[in-house]
Write an enzyme that holds these catalytic residues in place. Structure first.
Site, PDB file in Angstrom:
ATOM      1  N   GLY A 226      -0.321   3.882  -9.124  1.00  0.00           N
ATOM      2  CA  GLY A 226      -0.006   4.647  -7.941  1.00  0.00           C
ATOM      3  C   GLY A 226      -0.826   5.634  -7.156  1.00  0.00           C
ATOM      4  O   GLY A 226      -0.739   6.196  -6.256  1.00  0.00           O
ATOM      5  N   GLU A 254      -1.619   1.630 -15.168  1.00  0.00           N
ATOM      6  CA  GLU A 254      -1.435   0.276 -14.388  1.00  0.00           C
ATOM      7  C   GLU A 254      -1.902   0.290 -12.911  1.00  0.00           C
ATOM      8  O   GLU A 254      -1.072   0.195 -12.187  1.00  0.00           O
ATOM      9  CB  GLU A 254       0.152   0.092 -14.604  1.00  0.00           C
ATOM     10  CG  GLU A 254       0.628  -0.125 -16.072  1.00  0.00           C
ATOM     11  CD  GLU A 254       2.300  -0.133 -15.788  1.00  0.00           C
ATOM     12  OE1 GLU A 254       3.032  -0.129 -14.846  1.00  0.00           O
ATOM     13  OE2 GLU A 254       2.933  -0.339 -17.052  1.00  0.00           O
ATOM     14  N   PRO A 255      -2.886   0.556 -12.581  1.00  0.00           N
ATOM     15  CA  PRO A 255      -3.470   0.714 -11.245  1.00  0.00           C
ATOM     16  C   PRO A 255      -3.683  -0.706 -10.686  1.00  0.00           C
ATOM     17  O   PRO A 255      -3.899  -1.940 -11.141  1.00  0.00           O
ATOM     18  CB  PRO A 255      -5.049   1.033 -11.620  1.00  0.00           C
ATOM     19  CG  PRO A 255      -5.408   0.595 -12.755  1.00  0.00           C
ATOM     20  CD  PRO A 255      -4.234   0.686 -13.500  1.00  0.00           C
ATOM     21  N   GLY A 256      -3.292  -0.646  -9.412  1.00  0.00           N
ATOM     22  CA  GLY A 256      -3.357  -1.868  -8.362  1.00  0.00           C
ATOM     23  C   GLY A 256      -4.034  -1.568  -7.190  1.00  0.00           C
ATOM     24  O   GLY A 256      -5.338  -1.876  -7.076  1.00  0.00           O
ATOM     25  N   TYR A 299       5.337  -0.047   6.221  1.00  0.00           N
ATOM     26  CA  TYR A 299       5.414   1.465   5.507  1.00  0.00           C
ATOM     27  C   TYR A 299       4.888   2.300   6.638  1.00  0.00           C
ATOM     28  O   TYR A 299       4.376   3.519   6.144  1.00  0.00           O
ATOM     29  CB  TYR A 299       4.254   1.403   4.321  1.00  0.00           C
ATOM     30  CG  TYR A 299       4.607   0.425   3.165  1.00  0.00           C
ATOM     31  CD1 TYR A 299       5.914   0.446   2.584  1.00  0.00           C
ATOM     32  CD2 TYR A 299       3.786  -0.406   2.656  1.00  0.00           C
ATOM     33  CE1 TYR A 299       6.392  -0.381   1.630  1.00  0.00           C
ATOM     34  CE2 TYR A 299       4.077  -1.282   1.553  1.00  0.00           C
ATOM     35  CZ  TYR A 299       5.228  -1.206   1.197  1.00  0.00           C
ATOM     36  OH  TYR A 299       5.540  -2.144   0.208  1.00  0.00           O
ATOM     37  N   CYS A 327       5.775 -13.066  16.892  1.00  0.00           N
ATOM     38  CA  CYS A 327       6.818 -12.749  18.103  1.00  0.00           C
ATOM     39  C   CYS A 327       7.888 -11.646  17.461  1.00  0.00           C
ATOM     40  O   CYS A 327       8.882 -11.818  17.243  1.00  0.00           O
ATOM     41  CB  CYS A 327       7.877 -13.859  18.277  1.00  0.00           C
ATOM     42  SG  CYS A 327       6.649 -15.346  18.910  1.00  0.00           S
ATOM     43  N   GLU A 328       7.192 -10.426  17.506  1.00  0.00           N
ATOM     44  CA  GLU A 328       7.869  -9.233  16.961  1.00  0.00           C
ATOM     45  C   GLU A 328       7.171  -8.258  17.668  1.00  0.00           C
ATOM     46  O   GLU A 328       6.057  -8.026  17.814  1.00  0.00           O
ATOM     47  CB  GLU A 328       7.733  -9.116  15.369  1.00  0.00           C
ATOM     48  CG  GLU A 328       8.388  -9.885  14.602  1.00  0.00           C
ATOM     49  CD  GLU A 328       9.993  -9.833  14.417  1.00  0.00           C
ATOM     50  OE1 GLU A 328      10.459  -8.683  14.758  1.00  0.00           O
ATOM     51  OE2 GLU A 328      10.654 -10.825  14.307  1.00  0.00           O
TER      52      GLU A 328
END
Ligand SMILES: Cc1ncc(COP(=O)(O)O)c(C=O)c1O
Length: 404
Positions: A226, A254-256, A299, A327-328
């Site tokens: 986190g 548990e780092p990502g 986000y 196309c957004e």
């Protein structure tokens, strides 16, 4: 991370393998891992594979001693394929199939239960295995300051066993004569500061005391991931608090994001310039879009942009935004490039300019899709300043491979 030192590899990589292109510096990822090892000596640092499962990145981190945090059977297989021994694998997941749980227990990985329901299945399956390693992931009811979609430790989030249900979970383990291999929580992602993690250490210390007095002292305490970045002062502050309150327990982190976000770039070329004079705005339309980097639209994430090589002249504009070709209308990768580029750089950021979108190493390539018929971009890793291909660009044949 020194942008200047990577300018050449990123440019070289784009020249060799085209754009859009992911570029990840493995030496810098290893330096981030070393920061965790220095702050948490003796802890298992289980890299959250979901952040970026580039095969060369996984192999390098595992070779440097990292474990892997996985959430599906496939991620478990990727971790094993990267050479990760099962005793360094931690599996979480709020909705895994019985087959996935069976495979994980059989592998010898630590498998965390995320609900009493989950635990009842794990306990029923455990009898079939020699040494099942079952842990509990708690919901610590902590609101971390981050985007609501990233606040996984909030009381209303779907993750983890609520603190009120901890005694029932301990009863289930005891009833099955199982030990408690780990007790932990993961409170969210992209969390700045230390307050939320310090509060987590307190909650986990209380939970560990509850478990110990029920005769199930946890073998390890898992503080999850986190952190927004691997900032040594922040890691040290958490490690000190953990030492004070959890001193006798071995830790898991548990780092990502904090291992890989700031070591990865999405390299993209400007295809078109779209002036919107009435809105006081000019769009640079690049060959990378939200199908590559979803975080800005998902986000509201803000990513820095660097100019790697100049393109055509760009007429002066009040504001310049970097959009993708999808196309957004929400397909905007970075707003107001004047925050990142000097006026001289911006003036040469027109058609053909080569840009690098920064802090893209986590949840970038991993979340990319083929929407609009867009093949997923190639992935390049850099070691000793030298780029090499790690995953080739997807092709039409790849996209057709599942069609009957
Ligand atoms: C259970 C668990 N652990 C660790 C992580 C890694 O989080 P981060 O990348 O923010 O460090 C996640 C990410 O969602 C997760 O769900």
């Amino acid at each position: 991370v020194n942008d200047a030192s990577l300018a050449d590899p990123r440019r070289q990589a784009a020249a060799s393998w085209g754009t859009p292109l992911w570029v990840t510096d493995l030496d810098d990822a290893t330096a981030n891992l070393a920061r965790y090892r220095a702050a948490f000596p003796g802890a298992l640092i289980a890299y959250a594979v979901k952040a970026n499962a580039d095969p060369q990145l996984l192999r390098r981190l595992v070779n440097e001693g990292a474990g892997c945090e996985v959430v599906t059977g496939l991620e478990l297989a990727l971790a094993r394929r990267a050479g990760c021994p099962p005793e360094r694998i931690v599996m979480n997941g709020v909705g895994r199939t019985d087959d996935e749980l069976r495979t994980a227990l059989a592998s010898g990985a630590l498998v965390n239960a995320e609900s009493l329901d989950d635990l009842s299945v794990l306990v029923a399956l455990a009898g079939g295995f020699d040494r099942p390693r079952i842990g509990l992931r708690l919901n610590p009811a902590l609101d971390a300051e981050t985007h609501p979609h990233l606040a996984t430790g909030a009381a209303a989030a779907k993750f983890g066993i609520s603190l009120a249900d901890l005694p029932a979970a301990l009863d289930m383990l005891r009833g099955a004569r199982l030990s408690l291999a780990a007790l932990g929580a993961h409170i969210g992602s992209d969390i700045g500061g230390t307050a939320a993690h310090l509060a987590l250490v307190d909650r986990l210390a209380d939970a560990a005391a509850t478990a110990s007095s029920a005769g199930l002292a946890p073998e390890r305490i898992d503080i999850g991931g986190g952190f927004a970045s691997a900032e040594p002062a922040a890691l040290d502050a958490i490690a000190d608090a953990a030492g004070a309150r959890l001193g006798r327990h071995r830790l898991i982190c548990e780092p990502g994001r904090s291992l890989v976000a700031d070591v990865g770039w999405l390299v993209t070329r400007v295809l078109r310039v779209q002036p919107r004079a009435d809105a006081g705005l000019t769009y640079l339309v690049a060959d990378a879009g939200m199908t590559d980097l979803l975080r800005p639209v998902l986000y509201g994430a803000d990513h820095p942009v660097a100019l790697l090589s100049a393109g055509e002249a760009l007429p002066p504009a009040t504001r310049v935004d970097l959009a993708g070709p999808v196309c957004e209308a929400g397909d905007v990768l970075s707003r107001d490039l004047g925050r990142w580029l000097s006026p001289a750089e911006l003036a040469r950021a027109g058609r053909g300019a080569l840009l690098a979108i920064g802090r893209a190493g986590a949840y970038g390539a991993a979340m990319s899709t083929t929407y609009n018929g867009r093949p997923r971009a190639a992935e390049v890793v850099v070691e000793d300043g030298i780029p090499r291909l790690s995953r080739r660009r997807e092709t039409l044949d790849d996209l057709l491979a599942r069609d009957l």
